[in-house]
Design an enzyme around this catalytic site. Sequence first.
Site, PDB file in Angstrom:
ATOM      1  N   HIS A  17       0.843  -1.207   0.000  1.00  0.00           N
ATOM      2  CA  HIS A  17       0.000   0.000   0.000  1.00  0.00           C
ATOM      3  C   HIS A  17       0.875   1.253   0.000  1.00  0.00           C
ATOM      4  CE1 HIS A  17      -3.005  -2.665   2.362  1.00  0.00           C
ATOM      5  NE2 HIS A  17      -3.601  -2.408   1.220  1.00  0.00           N
ATOM      6  N   LYS A  41     -17.259  -6.936   5.461  1.00  0.00           N
ATOM      7  CA  LYS A  41     -15.901  -7.453   5.591  1.00  0.00           C
ATOM      8  C   LYS A  41     -15.465  -7.339   7.049  1.00  0.00           C
ATOM      9  CE  LYS A  41     -11.639  -7.072   2.892  1.00  0.00           C
ATOM     10  NZ  LYS A  41     -10.988  -6.393   1.787  1.00  0.00           N
ATOM     11  N   ARG A  92      -2.392  -6.140  -8.409  1.00  0.00           N
ATOM     12  CA  ARG A  92      -1.333  -7.139  -8.228  1.00  0.00           C
ATOM     13  C   ARG A  92      -1.421  -8.202  -9.318  1.00  0.00           C
ATOM     14  NH1 ARG A  92      -2.961  -7.692  -2.108  1.00  0.00           N
ATOM     15  NH2 ARG A  92      -4.824  -7.098  -3.224  1.00  0.00           N
TER      16      ARG A  92
HETATM   17  P1  ADP Z   1      -9.828  -3.434  -0.325  1.00  0.00           P
HETATM   18  O1  ADP Z   1     -10.621  -4.137   0.718  1.00  0.00           O
HETATM   19  O2  ADP Z   1     -10.447  -2.140  -0.791  1.00  0.00           O
HETATM   20  O3  ADP Z   1      -9.367  -4.303  -1.460  1.00  0.00           O
HETATM   21  P2  ADP Z   1      -7.068  -3.354   0.566  1.00  0.00           P
HETATM   22  O4  ADP Z   1      -6.546  -2.635   1.753  1.00  0.00           O
HETATM   23  O5  ADP Z   1      -6.909  -4.837   0.536  1.00  0.00           O
HETATM   24  O6  ADP Z   1      -8.565  -2.910   0.470  1.00  0.00           O
HETATM   25  O7  ADP Z   1      -6.422  -2.758  -0.756  1.00  0.00           O
HETATM   26  C1  ADP Z   1      -6.549  -1.415  -1.128  1.00  0.00           C
HETATM   27  C2  ADP Z   1      -5.969  -1.240  -2.513  1.00  0.00           C
HETATM   28  O8  ADP Z   1      -4.572  -1.474  -2.486  1.00  0.00           O
HETATM   29  C3  ADP Z   1      -6.528  -2.204  -3.565  1.00  0.00           C
HETATM   30  O9  ADP Z   1      -6.598  -1.520  -4.803  1.00  0.00           O
HETATM   31  C4  ADP Z   1      -5.489  -3.297  -3.605  1.00  0.00           C
HETATM   32  O10 ADP Z   1      -5.487  -3.977  -4.856  1.00  0.00           O
HETATM   33  C5  ADP Z   1      -4.224  -2.479  -3.416  1.00  0.00           C
HETATM   34  N1  ADP Z   1      -3.121  -3.286  -2.877  1.00  0.00           N
HETATM   35  C6  ADP Z   1      -3.111  -4.048  -1.763  1.00  0.00           C
HETATM   36  N2  ADP Z   1      -1.914  -4.656  -1.599  1.00  0.00           N
HETATM   37  C7  ADP Z   1      -1.141  -4.267  -2.643  1.00  0.00           C
HETATM   38  C8  ADP Z   1       0.192  -4.567  -3.078  1.00  0.00           C
HETATM   39  N3  ADP Z   1       0.964  -5.425  -2.407  1.00  0.00           N
HETATM   40  N4  ADP Z   1       0.648  -3.978  -4.209  1.00  0.00           N
HETATM   41  C9  ADP Z   1      -0.164  -3.146  -4.900  1.00  0.00           C
HETATM   42  N5  ADP Z   1      -1.421  -2.819  -4.568  1.00  0.00           N
HETATM   43  C10 ADP Z   1      -1.910  -3.368  -3.444  1.00  0.00           C
END
Ligand code: ADP
Length: 163
Positions: A17, A41, A92
């Site tokens: 992130h 969630k 990803r």
């Molecule tokens: P959500 O529940 O909205 O998917 P997340 O916190 O899991 O929330 O992810 C927020 C955003 O960050 C999403 O667009 C996700 O694809 C992206 N993201 C999460 N981990 C990574 C990573 N390792 N590399 C790139 N983007 C990421």
Amino acid sequence: MPKALYPGSFDPITYGHLDIIERAEKIFDDLMVGIVENPRKETLLSFNERKELVKKSLEGENIQVSSVITFSGLLVNCAKQHNRESIVRGLRANSDFEYEFQMALTNRDLAPEIESVFLMTAGEYSFLSSSIVKEVKELGGDVSSFVPGVVERKLARKFSSAD
Ligand code: ADP
């Protein structure tokens, strides 16, 4: 450049992130990070815990954003409320694509004036997710290369039930 919102659950924030935030911050003049409360969630960390960790991690990594907010309800409503013209998301793998594609098209239907912008993950973080971090930490593994120290310590307290 337009004002942007980077939304997510951040349960917890990871270096994946932070990499997206750091890169988006260079593209947009004004980047806001939005922590979503999604009733469907279940999260390990509370709304406030997630917000605190996002803020502390940004501080620790010396990344400046315009603000960190929390929101519930429709993402496009939050974006409109804060005058955002863009929504930033990270991609990803194929598995992200399907979901993000569906969300982006739905959001465009709901608010055609807001553009979804996707940044590709850095190779080193392509496998990294909040779920994997929680799983590894709960099983006693070292997550220091995945999350900042402040996040690791919080998870340690959570899993030792001290928090
Ligand atoms: P959500 O529940 O909205 O998917 P997340 O916190 O899991 O929330 O992810 C927020 C955003 O960050 C999403 O667009 C996700 O694809 C992206 N993201 C999460 N981990 C990574 C990573 N390792 N590399 C790139 N983007 C990421």
